[in-house]
Write an enzyme that holds these catalytic residues in place. Structure first.
Site, PDB file in Angstrom:
ATOM      1  N   TYR A 162      -2.336  -1.261  10.337  1.00 42.45           N
ATOM      2  CA  TYR A 162      -2.255  -1.358   8.876  1.00 42.45           C
ATOM      3  C   TYR A 162      -0.909  -0.834   8.376  1.00 42.45           C
ATOM      4  O   TYR A 162      -0.228  -1.470   7.569  1.00 42.45           O
ATOM      5  CB  TYR A 162      -3.416  -0.571   8.274  1.00 42.45           C
ATOM      6  CG  TYR A 162      -3.619  -0.745   6.787  1.00 42.45           C
ATOM      7  CD1 TYR A 162      -4.358  -1.808   6.283  1.00 42.45           C
ATOM      8  CD2 TYR A 162      -3.086   0.174   5.877  1.00 42.45           C
ATOM      9  CE1 TYR A 162      -4.568  -1.955   4.923  1.00 42.45           C
ATOM     10  CE2 TYR A 162      -3.289   0.033   4.519  1.00 42.45           C
ATOM     11  CZ  TYR A 162      -4.032  -1.038   4.038  1.00 42.45           C
ATOM     12  OH  TYR A 162      -4.228  -1.182   2.693  1.00 42.45           O
ATOM     13  N   SER A 179       0.872  -1.184   0.000  1.00 38.20           N
ATOM     14  CA  SER A 179       0.000   0.000   0.000  1.00 38.20           C
ATOM     15  C   SER A 179       0.900   1.223   0.000  1.00 38.20           C
ATOM     16  O   SER A 179       2.075   1.144   0.378  1.00 38.20           O
ATOM     17  CB  SER A 179      -0.849  -0.004   1.280  1.00 38.20           C
ATOM     18  OG  SER A 179      -1.510   1.228   1.461  1.00 38.20           O
TER      19      SER A 179
HETATM   20  P1  NAD Z   1     -11.551  -5.960  -0.232  1.00 37.21           P
HETATM   21  O1  NAD Z   1     -12.139  -5.853   1.131  1.00 37.21           O
HETATM   22  O2  NAD Z   1     -12.363  -5.606  -1.419  1.00 37.21           O
HETATM   23  O3  NAD Z   1     -10.983  -7.441  -0.466  1.00 37.21           O
HETATM   24  C1  NAD Z   1     -10.269  -8.113   0.516  1.00 37.21           C
HETATM   25  C2  NAD Z   1     -10.215  -9.574   0.167  1.00 37.21           C
HETATM   26  O4  NAD Z   1      -9.514 -10.266   1.213  1.00 37.21           O
HETATM   27  C3  NAD Z   1     -11.607 -10.226   0.081  1.00 37.21           C
HETATM   28  O5  NAD Z   1     -11.605 -11.205  -0.926  1.00 37.21           O
HETATM   29  C4  NAD Z   1     -11.745 -10.873   1.449  1.00 37.21           C
HETATM   30  O6  NAD Z   1     -12.675 -11.957   1.471  1.00 37.21           O
HETATM   31  C5  NAD Z   1     -10.320 -11.335   1.684  1.00 37.21           C
HETATM   32  N1  NAD Z   1     -10.034 -11.626   3.075  1.00 37.21           N
HETATM   33  C6  NAD Z   1     -10.230 -10.844   4.164  1.00 37.21           C
HETATM   34  N2  NAD Z   1      -9.882 -11.506   5.270  1.00 37.21           N
HETATM   35  C7  NAD Z   1      -9.444 -12.729   4.878  1.00 37.21           C
HETATM   36  C8  NAD Z   1      -8.962 -13.874   5.565  1.00 37.21           C
HETATM   37  N3  NAD Z   1      -8.842 -13.911   6.906  1.00 37.21           N
HETATM   38  N4  NAD Z   1      -8.621 -14.960   4.848  1.00 37.21           N
HETATM   39  C9  NAD Z   1      -8.756 -14.959   3.491  1.00 37.21           C
HETATM   40  N5  NAD Z   1      -9.208 -13.909   2.793  1.00 37.21           N
HETATM   41  C10 NAD Z   1      -9.544 -12.808   3.482  1.00 37.21           C
HETATM   42  O7  NAD Z   1     -10.214  -5.093  -0.152  1.00 37.21           O
HETATM   43  P2  NAD Z   1      -9.246  -4.509  -1.302  1.00 37.21           P
HETATM   44  O8  NAD Z   1      -9.346  -3.040  -1.228  1.00 37.21           O
HETATM   45  O9  NAD Z   1      -9.445  -5.202  -2.580  1.00 37.21           O
HETATM   46  O10 NAD Z   1      -7.843  -4.897  -0.672  1.00 37.21           O
HETATM   47  C11 NAD Z   1      -6.994  -5.875  -1.203  1.00 37.21           C
HETATM   48  C12 NAD Z   1      -5.569  -5.573  -0.760  1.00 37.21           C
HETATM   49  O11 NAD Z   1      -5.162  -4.322  -1.295  1.00 37.21           O
HETATM   50  C13 NAD Z   1      -5.399  -5.467   0.756  1.00 37.21           C
HETATM   51  O12 NAD Z   1      -4.165  -6.044   1.149  1.00 37.21           O
HETATM   52  C14 NAD Z   1      -5.373  -3.972   0.981  1.00 37.21           C
HETATM   53  O13 NAD Z   1      -4.676  -3.626   2.145  1.00 37.21           O
HETATM   54  C15 NAD Z   1      -4.645  -3.515  -0.263  1.00 37.21           C
HETATM   55  N6  NAD Z   1      -4.831  -2.105  -0.600  1.00 37.21           N
HETATM   56  C16 NAD Z   1      -6.079  -1.606  -0.831  1.00 37.21           C
HETATM   57  C17 NAD Z   1      -6.201  -0.259  -1.161  1.00 37.21           C
HETATM   58  C18 NAD Z   1      -7.530   0.373  -1.454  1.00 37.21           C
HETATM   59  O14 NAD Z   1      -7.578   1.606  -1.582  1.00 37.21           O
HETATM   60  N7  NAD Z   1      -8.610  -0.378  -1.590  1.00 37.21           N
HETATM   61  C19 NAD Z   1      -5.069   0.561  -1.230  1.00 37.21           C
HETATM   62  C20 NAD Z   1      -3.830  -0.002  -0.981  1.00 37.21           C
HETATM   63  C21 NAD Z   1      -3.721  -1.339  -0.667  1.00 37.21           C
END
Ligand code: NAD
Length: 260
Positions: free
Chosen positions: A155, A142
């Site tokens: 985080y 991130s």
């Molecule tokens: P999201 O909530 O849409 O998806 C998260 C996914 O992780 C889902 O499929 C969920 O079921 C799964 N998950 C959660 N807990 C779990 C567990 N215990 N075991 C297995 N699967 C699990 O979130 P996202 O925004 O798509 O985030 C995905 C990644 O990207 C994360 O690591 C997040 O930190 C990172 N990220 C997101 C953003 C953003 O702005 N959305 C920015 C930077 C980084």
């Protein structure tokens, strides 16, 4: 060029992970999906990817907060799809609160899913990659793996840890055709961020769209969201021969967030 490679994408039932799984399926990779959700919706995603792109697509319900479940995900992929060539460590959760009020169980869960699962999956997948002399490990960190914001202690700590672990993995595999990189997205409009937009809207009495604009404006100079599709394309690029000398990097896709 990636035809027949087997990719595990953690947390791929939603958001960024699903975008990455689609991009790899489009390249004719076989895919192991993972994450939570309603069984019927997950099956629709799984069978939809198989029908659209023609490769094999599996699903494993492993809960990545537990080391033995992370090992099960890698083991089931090797058993069902033959091996793990590409490991995308993407699953992640968020909680925002001041340090003194931050619940211990949220700290533990965020560190377990966002950081420790990356270690356990890497540890389980690396021996096969080394044996077959090819591998790509891509960790979705991130902008918060590079800089901090208040109220995101767990985080930010976990994502900085992911960037550090990426560097160690890269150095330990540097002389092999195995690479490890981190991708550091800025704001992506997924369910994880939608919750933060809703909280901001409630807190400041804003509409959802005004809150989304305010969230972007505070951090992301481009004032546009990164998309899961764009992140999927970057993952594909990191898997191609053109990227074989990219390792140990933390690649930003953040609309200028960390340039400030
Ligand atoms: P999201 O909530 O849409 O998806 C998260 C996914 O992780 C889902 O499929 C969920 O079921 C799964 N998950 C959660 N807990 C779990 C567990 N215990 N075991 C297995 N699967 C699990 O979130 P996202 O925004 O798509 O985030 C995905 C990644 O990207 C994360 O690591 C997040 O930190 C990172 N990220 C997101 C953003 C953003 O702005 N959305 C920015 C930077 C980084």
């Amino acid at each position: 060029m990636l035809q027949g490679k087997v990719a595990v994408v953690t947390g791929s039932t939603s958001g960024i992970g699903l975008g990455i799984a689609k991009a790899l399926a489009y390249q004719s990779c076989d895919i192991m999906l993972n994450g939570f959700g309603k069984p019927l919706e997950i099956e629709a995603i799984r069978s939809g990817l198989e029908a659209e792109f023609g490769g094999q697509v599996g699903y494993c319900d492993a809960d990545l907060s537990k080391p033995e479940e992370v090992r099960r995900l890698i083991g089931e992929t090797e058993a069902q799809l033959g091996r793990v060539d590409i490991l995308v460590n993407n699953a992640g959760i968020q909680h925002t609160e001041a340090i003194e009020d931050f619940p211990d169980d949220r700290w533990e869960a965020i560190v377990a899913i966002n950081l420790s699962a990356v270690f356990y999956a890497t540890k389980a997948a690396l021996p096969g990659m080394k044996r077959r002399d090819w591998g790509r490990i891509i960790n979705i960190a991130s902008a918060h793996g590079l800089v901090a914001s208040p109220f995101k202690a767990a985080y930010v700590a976990a994502k900085h840890g992911v960037v550090g672990l990426t560097k160690v993995t890269a150095l330990e595999t540097a002389e092999l055709p195995v690479t490890c990189n981190a991708i550091c997205p800025g704001w992506v409009r997924t369910p994880l961020v939608e919750k933060q937009i809703e909280a901001l809207a409630a807190d400041k009495g804003l509409s959802i769209e005004d809150a989304a604009r305010e969230l972007l404006g505070a951090k992301q100079p481009s004032k546009g969201f990164v998309s899961p599709e764009q992140l999927g394309q970057l993952v594909v690029h990191l898997c191609l021969p053109a990227s074989e000398q990219i390792t140990g990097s933390a690649l930003s896709m953040d609309g200028g967030w960390t340039a400030q």
